[in-house]
Design an enzyme around this catalytic site. Structure first.
Site, PDB file in Angstrom:
ATOM      1  N   CYS A 162       0.842  -1.275  -0.005  1.00 20.19           N
ATOM      2  CA  CYS A 162      -0.033   0.083  -0.082  1.00 20.19           C
ATOM      3  C   CYS A 162       0.848   1.254   0.015  1.00 20.19           C
ATOM      4  O   CYS A 162       1.657   1.317   1.051  1.00 20.19           O
ATOM      5  CB  CYS A 162      -0.816  -0.050   1.169  1.00 20.19           C
ATOM      6  SG  CYS A 162      -1.820  -1.480   1.605  1.00 20.19           S
ATOM      7  N   CYS A 165       1.117   3.617   3.065  1.00 21.75           N
ATOM      8  CA  CYS A 165       1.418   3.308   4.541  1.00 21.75           C
ATOM      9  C   CYS A 165       2.710   2.965   5.037  1.00 21.75           C
ATOM     10  O   CYS A 165       3.677   2.606   4.384  1.00 21.75           O
ATOM     11  CB  CYS A 165       0.692   1.895   4.446  1.00 21.75           C
ATOM     12  SG  CYS A 165       0.601   1.256   6.270  1.00 21.75           S
ATOM     13  N   CYS A 235     -13.837  -3.448  17.805  1.00 24.31           N
ATOM     14  CA  CYS A 235     -13.708  -3.377  16.345  1.00 24.31           C
ATOM     15  C   CYS A 235     -12.251  -3.680  16.167  1.00 24.31           C
ATOM     16  O   CYS A 235     -11.405  -3.501  16.946  1.00 24.31           O
ATOM     17  CB  CYS A 235     -13.998  -1.880  15.693  1.00 24.31           C
ATOM     18  SG  CYS A 235     -13.467  -1.714  14.117  1.00 24.31           S
ATOM     19  N   CYS A 295     -17.338  -1.620   8.660  1.00 28.62           N
ATOM     20  CA  CYS A 295     -16.800  -0.190   8.773  1.00 28.62           C
ATOM     21  C   CYS A 295     -15.904  -0.144   7.642  1.00 28.62           C
ATOM     22  O   CYS A 295     -14.827  -0.739   7.538  1.00 28.62           O
ATOM     23  CB  CYS A 295     -15.949  -0.016  10.022  1.00 28.62           C
ATOM     24  SG  CYS A 295     -14.851   1.628  10.123  1.00 28.62           S
TER      25      CYS A 295
HETATM   26  N1  SAM Z   1      -3.552  -4.077   7.437  1.00 26.03           N
HETATM   27  C1  SAM Z   1      -5.162  -3.828   7.493  1.00 26.03           C
HETATM   28  C2  SAM Z   1      -5.740  -3.462   6.540  1.00 26.03           C
HETATM   29  O1  SAM Z   1      -4.964  -2.868   5.662  1.00 26.03           O
HETATM   30  O2  SAM Z   1      -6.956  -3.510   6.196  1.00 26.03           O
HETATM   31  C3  SAM Z   1      -5.291  -2.905   8.819  1.00 26.03           C
HETATM   32  C4  SAM Z   1      -4.619  -1.744   9.059  1.00 26.03           C
HETATM   33  S1  SAM Z   1      -4.373  -0.302   7.844  1.00 26.03           S
HETATM   34  C5  SAM Z   1      -3.333   0.648   8.472  1.00 26.03           C
HETATM   35  C6  SAM Z   1      -6.118   0.423   8.064  1.00 26.03           C
HETATM   36  C7  SAM Z   1      -6.259   1.768   7.154  1.00 26.03           C
HETATM   37  O3  SAM Z   1      -5.667   2.759   7.543  1.00 26.03           O
HETATM   38  C8  SAM Z   1      -5.933   1.387   5.776  1.00 26.03           C
HETATM   39  O4  SAM Z   1      -6.776   0.501   5.097  1.00 26.03           O
HETATM   40  C9  SAM Z   1      -5.988   2.632   5.192  1.00 26.03           C
HETATM   41  O5  SAM Z   1      -7.300   3.051   4.685  1.00 26.03           O
HETATM   42  C10 SAM Z   1      -5.785   3.554   6.595  1.00 26.03           C
HETATM   43  N2  SAM Z   1      -4.515   4.272   6.428  1.00 26.03           N
HETATM   44  C11 SAM Z   1      -3.318   3.383   6.330  1.00 26.03           C
HETATM   45  N3  SAM Z   1      -2.253   4.437   6.291  1.00 26.03           N
HETATM   46  C12 SAM Z   1      -2.716   5.595   6.096  1.00 26.03           C
HETATM   47  C13 SAM Z   1      -2.341   6.821   6.081  1.00 26.03           C
HETATM   48  N4  SAM Z   1      -0.923   7.213   5.966  1.00 26.03           N
HETATM   49  N5  SAM Z   1      -2.978   7.893   5.719  1.00 26.03           N
HETATM   50  C14 SAM Z   1      -4.589   7.805   5.801  1.00 26.03           C
HETATM   51  N6  SAM Z   1      -4.970   6.592   6.136  1.00 26.03           N
HETATM   52  C15 SAM Z   1      -4.168   5.588   6.158  1.00 26.03           C
HETATM   53 FE1  SF4 Z   2      -1.481  -2.152   3.642  1.00 24.21          FE
HETATM   54 FE2  SF4 Z   2      -0.554  -1.090   6.080  1.00 24.21          FE
HETATM   55 FE3  SF4 Z   2      -2.752  -2.527   5.891  1.00 24.21          FE
HETATM   56 FE4  SF4 Z   2      -0.287  -3.463   5.586  1.00 24.21          FE
HETATM   57  S1  SF4 Z   2      -0.759  -2.464   7.308  1.00 24.21           S
HETATM   58  S2  SF4 Z   2      -2.281  -3.931   4.554  1.00 24.21           S
HETATM   59  S3  SF4 Z   2       0.623  -1.981   4.117  1.00 24.21           S
HETATM   60  S4  SF4 Z   2      -2.671  -0.717   5.000  1.00 24.21           S
END
Ligand code: SAM
Ligand code: SF4
Ligand code: DTB
Length: 456
Positions: A162, A165, A235, A295
């Site tokens: 991603c 991230c 959640c 959600c």
């Molecule tokens: N790994 C899991 C997933 O991706 O579903 C759960 C954690 S992930 C960090 C949760 C969400 O946080 C992501 O789907 C994304 O939409 C959001 N997110 C992650 N990094 C972000 C960022 N830098 N700014 C805004 N939203 C972010």
């Molecule tokens: Fe993607 Fe970050 Fe969630 Fe991993 S933790 S699946 S890199 S949003």
């Protein structure tokens, strides 16, 4: 008997026997959808007395349930609250075709076209804000805002790519991968969140999927049970889930599961290449089928066009059920991530973009909680106020999101005081909209129900 009517009949029987199991709640949902189609057919073809009779029956039973809820509240001198389960709540209004007030009409629809949503999104800002604010007041008590707290229970080292991230193993960021937290540590953090006024506790893990992490999953089930036992709504966001895992989480007491689609199907492959949109949709449907509230939302600032923002809302608003909550995140730009390094200041999401997205979500999914999520630190109180006016009714509180900063509790307490907001209590449904309670909202029913009332 058609399948739809069979489900309705068995649901009515179960309601009469006083059952409120999750199976019954699921059946109320599918019955309500089937009855709505029958109601439309009755309207069009003047046919199907069987559907009309069942709709009447169902309506009475649900009204009785609702009266019980309200009576309980009246007894304790509390203003009326709706059921906390979004399906139960929505089923109360299953015979409602639309609401209108002050020149604005809204309804819960699943057949939105992208063009219709684009027309709403593209309106002059002042008009969009007026419509969204009015829809918000027709369906919600605008002074009640849910407060959720996030905890990263497994940080960093994620195999996904991603491009926004901080936790992907493919990007060099400030995040140091850490092992999964211990159950007791998590429960301690949940107790602190509860003490600070949070009512929903969301545990996040930097995983692509839960997969066959059996040991970790058992610990997570213990965490869910423990947090639920404290009276908090629980959640999780753990990546992709299969149907069995979703059911186990539901059994442990999980209220909601966060799984974002992030952007439109067209823009998605430019942001993430290691999984598909379809993968995400499958998990969302496993969660929904397990009876867990969904959600699901997205992020602004991923290099998307406005058509992609509309595209995301179109996918969400045409799901078989609207998500219980839709988080709208502004990208938190992180150094070392492809998008964070790419972004120039001019491309940053501004408060008007956020308000426009939130307002459009509010109009096309009127019964969904819209969460003003990541990125609040870059917006002033006045800008956040604009987003609440657009229809946001939930935030993440606490000084950390998962890995990045968020306004501290003190700041949010003073923002809530300034704006006259109160938090939504845990495990209690939202207040009935004051304008609905005072009869200022005009509520139209499906024609079939009107005919039934006329005949009665
Ligand atoms: N790994 C899991 C997933 O991706 O579903 C759960 C954690 S992930 C960090 C949760 C969400 O946080 C992501 O789907 C994304 O939409 C959001 N997110 C992650 N990094 C972000 C960022 N830098 N700014 C805004 N939203 C972010
Ligand atoms: Fe993607 Fe970050 Fe969630 Fe991993 S933790 S699946 S890199 S949003
Ligand atoms: C969501 O839509 N936003 C939250 C929650 N769901 C899990 C996550 C925001 C993460 C922001 C970046 C970070 O702190 O790592």
């Amino acid at each position: 008997m058609a399948t739809g009517s069979r489900v309705v009949a068995s649901t009515i029987r179960a309601l009469r026997q006083g059952s409120s199991s999750s199976v019954v709640r699921d059946n109320i949902r599918s019955s309500s959808r089937w009855l709505s189609t029958q109601a439309v057919r009755v309207d069009r073809y003047n046919a199907n007395p069987e559907a009309m009779a069942m709709m009447n029956n169902m309506h009475n039973n649900i009204n009785n349930n609702n009266n019980n809820i309200n009576n309980n509240n009246n007894n304790s001198n509390v203003r009326e609250r709706l059921p906390n389960d979004d399906r139960e709540r929505n089923s109360i209004y299953m015979d409602e075709s639309s609401r209108s007030m002050a020149g604005v009409t809204a309804s819960v629809r699943h057949d939105w076209t992208k063009d219709e949503i684009a027309k709403i999104y593209e309106q002059p800002f002042h008009e969009l804000m007026y419509q969204a604010g009015t829809v918000h007041r027709m369906y919600w008590d605008p002074s009640e805002v849910q407060q959720c707290t996030l905890l990263s229970i497994k940080t960093g080292g994620c195999t996904e790519d991603c491009s926004y991230c901080s936790q992907s193993v493919r990007h060099k960021t400030f995040v140091k991968p850490t092992p999964t937290m211990k159950v007791q540590e998590v429960l301690k953090a949940a107790a602190a969140a509860k003490e600070a006024g949070s009512t929903r506790f969301c545990m996040g893990a930097a995983w692509r999927e839960l997969g066959n992490k059996k040991n970790a999953f058992n610990h997570i089930l213990e965490m869910v049970k423990g947090v639920n036992g404290m009276g908090l709504e629980v959640c999780c966001t753990l990546g992709m889930l299969d149907a069995t895992q979703a059911k186990q989480l539901k059994q442990a007491g999980l209220s909601a599961y966060n799984h974002n689609l992030d952007t439109s199907p067209e823009h998605y492959p430019k942001v993430i290449t290691t999984r598909s949109y379809e993968d995400r949709l499958n998990t969302i449907s496993n969660v929904r089928d397990a009876g867990i509230s969904v959600c699901c939302g997205g992020i602004l600032g991923l290099g998307e066009q406005e058509t992609d923002r509309v595209g995301l809302l179109h996918v969400l608003a045409t799901l078989p059920e609207h998500p219980e909550s839709v988080p709208i995140n502004a990208l938190v730009s992180v150094e070392g991530t492809p998008i964070g390094d790419d972004i120039d200041d001019l491309a940053k999401v501004d408060a008007f973009d956020m308000a426009r997205m939130i307002a459009t979500a509010r109009i096309v999914m009127p019964r969904t909680m819209v969460r003003l999520s990541a990125g609040r630190l870059s917006f002033s109180d006045a800008e956040q106020y604009m987003m609440f006016q657009a229809g946001a009714n939930s935030i993440f509180n606490g000084d950390k999101l998962l890995t990045t900063d968020n306004p501290g509790m003190d700041k949010d307490t003073s923002l809530f005081e300034k704006l006259g907001f109160v938090g939504k209590p845990a495990h209690k449904g939202p207040m009935v909209a004051p304008l609905e309670a005072s009869g200022q909202v005009h509520i139209s029913k499906y024609e079939a129900t009107k005919q039934l009332y006329a005949a009665a």
